[in-house]
Design a protein around this motif. Structure first.
Motif, PDB file in Angstrom:
ATOM      1  N   ALA A  46      62.562  41.492  33.213  1.00  0.00           N
ATOM      2  CA  ALA A  46      61.273  41.300  32.534  1.00  0.00           C
ATOM      3  C   ALA A  46      60.497  40.164  33.201  1.00  0.00           C
ATOM      4  CB  ALA A  46      61.507  41.002  31.051  1.00  0.00           C
ATOM      5  N   GLU A  47      61.168  39.062  33.498  1.00  0.00           N
ATOM      6  CA  GLU A  47      60.495  37.938  34.176  1.00  0.00           C
ATOM      7  C   GLU A  47      59.942  38.385  35.527  1.00  0.00           C
ATOM      8  OE1 GLU A  47      63.522  34.938  34.500  1.00  0.00           O
ATOM      9  OE2 GLU A  47      63.376  34.377  32.387  1.00  0.00           O
ATOM     10  N   PHE A  48      60.779  39.120  36.267  1.00  0.00           N
ATOM     11  CA  PHE A  48      60.403  39.566  37.611  1.00  0.00           C
ATOM     12  C   PHE A  48      59.173  40.484  37.560  1.00  0.00           C
ATOM     13  CE2 PHE A  48      60.630  42.648  41.057  1.00  0.00           C
ATOM     14  CZ  PHE A  48      60.826  41.850  42.165  1.00  0.00           C
ATOM     15  N   LEU A  49      59.165  41.440  36.633  1.00  0.00           N
ATOM     16  CA  LEU A  49      58.063  42.408  36.566  1.00  0.00           C
ATOM     17  C   LEU A  49      56.774  41.749  36.058  1.00  0.00           C
ATOM     18  CD1 LEU A  49      59.978  45.558  35.218  1.00  0.00           C
ATOM     19  CD2 LEU A  49      59.208  45.131  37.556  1.00  0.00           C
ATOM     20  N   LEU A  50      56.911  40.785  35.152  1.00  0.00           N
ATOM     21  CA  LEU A  50      55.721  40.059  34.685  1.00  0.00           C
ATOM     22  C   LEU A  50      55.074  39.327  35.864  1.00  0.00           C
ATOM     23  CD1 LEU A  50      56.987  38.611  31.266  1.00  0.00           C
ATOM     24  CD2 LEU A  50      55.090  40.242  31.567  1.00  0.00           C
ATOM     25  N   GLU A  51      55.914  38.712  36.688  1.00  0.00           N
ATOM     26  CA  GLU A  51      55.415  38.028  37.898  1.00  0.00           C
ATOM     27  C   GLU A  51      54.652  38.978  38.802  1.00  0.00           C
ATOM     28  OE1 GLU A  51      56.093  34.909  39.812  1.00  0.00           O
ATOM     29  OE2 GLU A  51      56.001  34.166  37.741  1.00  0.00           O
ATOM     30  N   LYS A  52      55.102  40.228  38.827  1.00  0.00           N
ATOM     31  CA  LYS A  52      54.456  41.246  39.681  1.00  0.00           C
ATOM     32  C   LYS A  52      53.219  41.832  39.025  1.00  0.00           C
ATOM     33  CE  LYS A  52      57.413  41.960  43.176  1.00  0.00           C
ATOM     34  NZ  LYS A  52      56.874  41.439  44.397  1.00  0.00           N
ATOM     35  N   GLY A  53      52.884  41.394  37.824  1.00  0.00           N
ATOM     36  CA  GLY A  53      51.670  41.869  37.162  1.00  0.00           C
ATOM     37  C   GLY A  53      51.851  43.106  36.302  1.00  0.00           C
ATOM     38  N   TYR A  54      53.093  43.479  36.042  1.00  0.00           N
ATOM     39  CA  TYR A  54      53.344  44.659  35.201  1.00  0.00           C
ATOM     40  C   TYR A  54      53.041  44.360  33.733  1.00  0.00           C
ATOM     41  CZ  TYR A  54      56.048  47.454  38.600  1.00  0.00           C
ATOM     42  OH  TYR A  54      56.452  48.227  39.658  1.00  0.00           O
ATOM     43  N   GLN A  55      52.671  45.409  33.021  1.00  0.00           N
ATOM     44  CA  GLN A  55      52.688  45.359  31.556  1.00  0.00           C
ATOM     45  C   GLN A  55      54.140  45.723  31.180  1.00  0.00           C
ATOM     46  OE1 GLN A  55      51.011  48.329  28.352  1.00  0.00           O
ATOM     47  NE2 GLN A  55      49.365  47.752  29.741  1.00  0.00           N
ATOM     48  N   VAL A  56      54.832  44.814  30.478  1.00  0.00           N
ATOM     49  CA  VAL A  56      56.264  45.038  30.234  1.00  0.00           C
ATOM     50  C   VAL A  56      56.546  45.357  28.767  1.00  0.00           C
ATOM     51  CG1 VAL A  56      58.564  43.985  30.332  1.00  0.00           C
ATOM     52  CG2 VAL A  56      56.925  43.544  32.168  1.00  0.00           C
ATOM     53  N   HIS A  57      57.232  46.486  28.563  1.00  0.00           N
ATOM     54  CA  HIS A  57      57.698  46.884  27.236  1.00  0.00           C
ATOM     55  C   HIS A  57      59.222  46.852  27.244  1.00  0.00           C
ATOM     56  CE1 HIS A  57      53.821  48.610  25.780  1.00  0.00           C
ATOM     57  NE2 HIS A  57      53.601  48.654  27.089  1.00  0.00           N
ATOM     58  N   GLY A  58      59.792  46.464  26.112  1.00  0.00           N
ATOM     59  CA  GLY A  58      61.250  46.428  26.060  1.00  0.00           C
ATOM     60  C   GLY A  58      61.775  47.058  24.789  1.00  0.00           C
ATOM     61  N   CYS A  59      62.953  47.665  24.905  1.00  0.00           N
ATOM     62  CA  CYS A  59      63.591  48.263  23.728  1.00  0.00           C
ATOM     63  C   CYS A  59      64.670  47.329  23.212  1.00  0.00           C
ATOM     64  CB  CYS A  59      64.319  49.548  24.096  1.00  0.00           C
ATOM     65  SG  CYS A  59      63.281  50.799  24.787  1.00  0.00           S
ATOM     66  N   PHE A  60      64.680  47.144  21.917  1.00  0.00           N
ATOM     67  CA  PHE A  60      65.809  46.444  21.304  1.00  0.00           C
ATOM     68  C   PHE A  60      66.321  47.315  20.179  1.00  0.00           C
ATOM     69  CE2 PHE A  60      64.183  45.043  17.172  1.00  0.00           C
ATOM     70  CZ  PHE A  60      62.817  45.254  17.332  1.00  0.00           C
ATOM     71  N   ARG A  61      67.602  47.129  19.833  1.00  0.00           N
ATOM     72  CA  ARG A  61      68.125  47.902  18.705  1.00  0.00           C
ATOM     73  C   ARG A  61      68.201  46.988  17.488  1.00  0.00           C
ATOM     74  NH1 ARG A  61      74.593  48.165  19.737  1.00  0.00           N
ATOM     75  NH2 ARG A  61      74.749  46.166  20.772  1.00  0.00           N
ATOM     76  N   ARG A  62      68.086  47.594  16.350  1.00  0.00           N
ATOM     77  CA  ARG A  62      68.108  46.816  15.119  1.00  0.00           C
ATOM     78  C   ARG A  62      69.475  46.159  14.969  1.00  0.00           C
ATOM     79  NH1 ARG A  62      70.676  45.909  10.181  1.00  0.00           N
ATOM     80  NH2 ARG A  62      69.334  44.287   9.354  1.00  0.00           N
ATOM     81  N   SER A  63      69.465  44.861  14.617  1.00  0.00           N
ATOM     82  CA  SER A  63      70.732  44.155  14.442  1.00  0.00           C
ATOM     83  C   SER A  63      70.577  43.170  13.288  1.00  0.00           C
ATOM     84  CB  SER A  63      71.064  43.419  15.744  1.00  0.00           C
ATOM     85  OG  SER A  63      71.593  42.168  15.491  1.00  0.00           O
ATOM     86  N   THR A  89      71.757  40.220  13.209  1.00  0.00           N
ATOM     87  CA  THR A  89      71.586  38.849  13.692  1.00  0.00           C
ATOM     88  C   THR A  89      70.557  38.847  14.816  1.00  0.00           C
ATOM     89  OG1 THR A  89      73.413  39.195  15.181  1.00  0.00           O
ATOM     90  CG2 THR A  89      73.925  38.056  13.127  1.00  0.00           C
ATOM     91  N   ASN A  90      70.069  37.664  15.161  1.00  0.00           N
ATOM     92  CA  ASN A  90      69.034  37.544  16.187  1.00  0.00           C
ATOM     93  C   ASN A  90      69.614  37.776  17.583  1.00  0.00           C
ATOM     94  OD1 ASN A  90      66.922  36.867  17.807  1.00  0.00           O
ATOM     95  ND2 ASN A  90      66.975  34.677  17.336  1.00  0.00           N
ATOM     96  N   ALA A  91      69.081  38.790  18.289  1.00  0.00           N
ATOM     97  CA  ALA A  91      69.601  39.103  19.627  1.00  0.00           C
ATOM     98  C   ALA A  91      68.596  38.721  20.710  1.00  0.00           C
ATOM     99  CB  ALA A  91      69.912  40.601  19.704  1.00  0.00           C
ATOM    100  N   PHE A  92      67.609  37.877  20.379  1.00  0.00           N
ATOM    101  CA  PHE A  92      66.511  37.634  21.324  1.00  0.00           C
ATOM    102  C   PHE A  92      66.648  36.340  22.121  1.00  0.00           C
ATOM    103  CE2 PHE A  92      64.581  40.299  17.965  1.00  0.00           C
ATOM    104  CZ  PHE A  92      64.334  41.420  18.747  1.00  0.00           C
ATOM    105  N   GLU A  93      67.837  35.739  22.090  1.00  0.00           N
ATOM    106  CA  GLU A  93      68.024  34.429  22.723  1.00  0.00           C
ATOM    107  C   GLU A  93      67.551  34.413  24.185  1.00  0.00           C
ATOM    108  OE1 GLU A  93      72.103  33.247  22.654  1.00  0.00           O
ATOM    109  OE2 GLU A  93      71.657  31.302  23.598  1.00  0.00           O
ATOM    110  N   THR A 137      65.016  49.380  28.854  1.00  0.00           N
ATOM    111  CA  THR A 137      65.986  49.433  27.757  1.00  0.00           C
ATOM    112  C   THR A 137      67.002  48.325  28.044  1.00  0.00           C
ATOM    113  OG1 THR A 137      67.606  50.902  28.784  1.00  0.00           O
ATOM    114  CG2 THR A 137      65.725  51.964  27.667  1.00  0.00           C
ATOM    115  N   GLY A 138      67.574  47.747  26.981  1.00  0.00           N
ATOM    116  CA  GLY A 138      68.524  46.651  27.196  1.00  0.00           C
ATOM    117  C   GLY A 138      67.834  45.363  27.597  1.00  0.00           C
ATOM    118  N   ILE A 139      66.598  45.175  27.145  1.00  0.00           N
ATOM    119  CA  ILE A 139      65.825  43.977  27.557  1.00  0.00           C
ATOM    120  C   ILE A 139      66.436  42.684  26.997  1.00  0.00           C
ATOM    121  CG2 ILE A 139      64.147  43.932  25.630  1.00  0.00           C
ATOM    122  CD1 ILE A 139      62.012  43.393  27.946  1.00  0.00           C
TER     123      ILE A 139
END
Ligand code: NAP
Ligand code: GDD
Length: 333
Positions: free
Chosen positions: A19-36, A38-42, A8-10
């Motif tokens: 997220a970068e760290f877990l991807l490096e470790k081979g995890y499947q990564v899911h993230g929660c975002f809240r509707r906004s 404006t674009n919050a994905f920078e 949460t809070g990705i």
């Protein structure tokens, strides 16, 4: 079975590094975002084809439960919060709802679906507030000084309570301040690095700040996400203090940042009472020995390097922006 992480809070500072760290470790990564609106994905734009994003909110219990039942994570990292201490006096109820009760909503969702899911709560050194001892360690009593700190203390104790009541692997990382070029512009370190770059480039002449004497134990966010992960890989769930063991004044940050670009800070810093807090946390200093000994975790980036990295990043970012605007202006002239 592959490791599946839900963050949460990705979209925040720590979420992007984790997220970068877990991807490096081979995890499947899911993230929660809240509707906004404006674009919050920078901060995670470079990761969007490698992770799965889900629209949910810590205010919405049903959305959390549905999501956990759907993706069946092995680990949940709760990094979402109203995380700005200053705003917590303006919005104490919202802060309590998200930063405090949000933790319980998520813990309940996990309990309803699968109690074997491992849970990390982003607890905070802000809980030590008006400190009862220095340095602060895992056993130091909490004395929060802001609605944010009170909400974090509640979330921390709920995490402990679910561990003790339901035998869940749930733990709280009591993290001291950690910063990076991805830090939000409202926090003092990034406010300073951004202002120094603007002043150097002739885009501003001053920066208005509050209490320069407050002391913090500042580290690099990229180092701290490893500690979060390590806490979920142990035999038993245990809470740890994570920090550098060094403390500096806000004024020290200011001095190093201006020195980096060859300017005298005294000519550009204006003290503005608007940025003083109703109740201040004067001094934070971690005793990270337990984490060093049991998790084998140590911060890698020094304070000086952190300040300089942030200033250099903002200089580069703003120079590039200024160059692009000039090109556009020349074209349209
Ligand atoms: P941040 O950059 O402010 O990120 C906070 C995240 O929470 C953002 O992704 C934000 O989403 C999300 N969020 C806010 N309200 C939400 C809601 N109602 N439902 C779902 N998501 C919501 O904070 P950070 O520095 O990465 O910190 C991560 C966590 O660690 C926070 O819980 C913070 O309190 C805690 N912490 C931070 C530090 C530190 O020094 N950085 C130290 C100790 C503890 P939007 O992008 O939509 O705003
Ligand atoms: N934001 C801000 N703006 N802070 C200022 C300013 C200013 O203009 N001038 C002085 N300060 C002082 C604040 O009074 C505070 O003592 C210190 O700088 C740090 O403020 P922030 O950077 O806003 O961080 P924080 O310590 O209040 O909270 C951060 O660290 C916590 C961990 O201790 C946040 O990341 C929290 O989410 C986190 O839990």
């Amino acid at each position: 079975m592959s490791n599946i992480a839900l963050i949460t809070g990705i979209t925040g500072q720590d979420g992007s590094y984790l997220a970068e760290f877990l991807l490096e470790k081979g995890y499947q990564v899911h993230g929660c975002f809240r509707r906004s609106s404006t674009n919050a994905f920078e901060r995670i734009e470079h990761l969007t084809d490698k992770i799965e994003l889900h629209c949910t909110d810590l205010l919405d219990q049903a959305s959390l439960e549905r999501l956990i039942a759907k993706i069946k994570p092995t680990e949940v990292y709760n990094l979402a919060a109203q995380s700005f201490v200053g705003s917590s006096w303006d919005q104490p109820i919202l802060t309590g709802e998200v930063t405090g009760l949000g933790v319980t909503r998520l813990l309940e969702a996990i309990r309803m679906v699968d109690t074997s899911i491992r849970f990390y709560q982003a607890s905070s050194s802000e809980m030590f507030g008006k400190v009862h001892e220095t340095p602060q360690r895992e056993t130091t009593p909490f004395h929060p000084r802001s609605p944010y700190g009170v909400a974090k203390a509640y979330g921390h104790w709920m995490t402990v309570n679910y561990r003790e009541s339901y035998d869940m692997y749930a733990c709280g990382g009591i993290l001291f301040n950690h910063e990076s070029p991805r830090r939000g512009l409202e926090f003092v370190t990034r406010k300073i690095s951004d202002a120094v770059a603007r002043i150097k480039l002739g885009l501003a002449t001053e920066v208005r700040l509050g209490n320069l004497d407050a002391r913090r134990d500042w580290g690099f966010a990229g180092d701290y996400v490893e500690a979060m992960w390590l806490m979920l890989q142990q035999d038993k769930p245990i809470d740890y203090v994570i920090g550098t063991g060094e403390t500096y004044r806000v004024g020290d940050f200011v001095q190093i940042a201006f020195d980096r670009v060859g300017l005298n800070w005294e000519k550009h810093v204006v003290i503005d009472p608007k940025f003083y807090r109703p109740a201040e946390v004067d001094l934070l200093l971690a005793d990270p020995m337990k984490a060093q000994e049991e998790l084998n975790w140590k911060p890698k980036m020094s304070f000086q390097e952190l300040v300089e990295t942030m200033v250099d990043h903002d200089l580069q970012r703003l120079s590039a922006l200024a160059n692009t605007s000039l090109k556009v202006l020349r074209k349209s002239a």
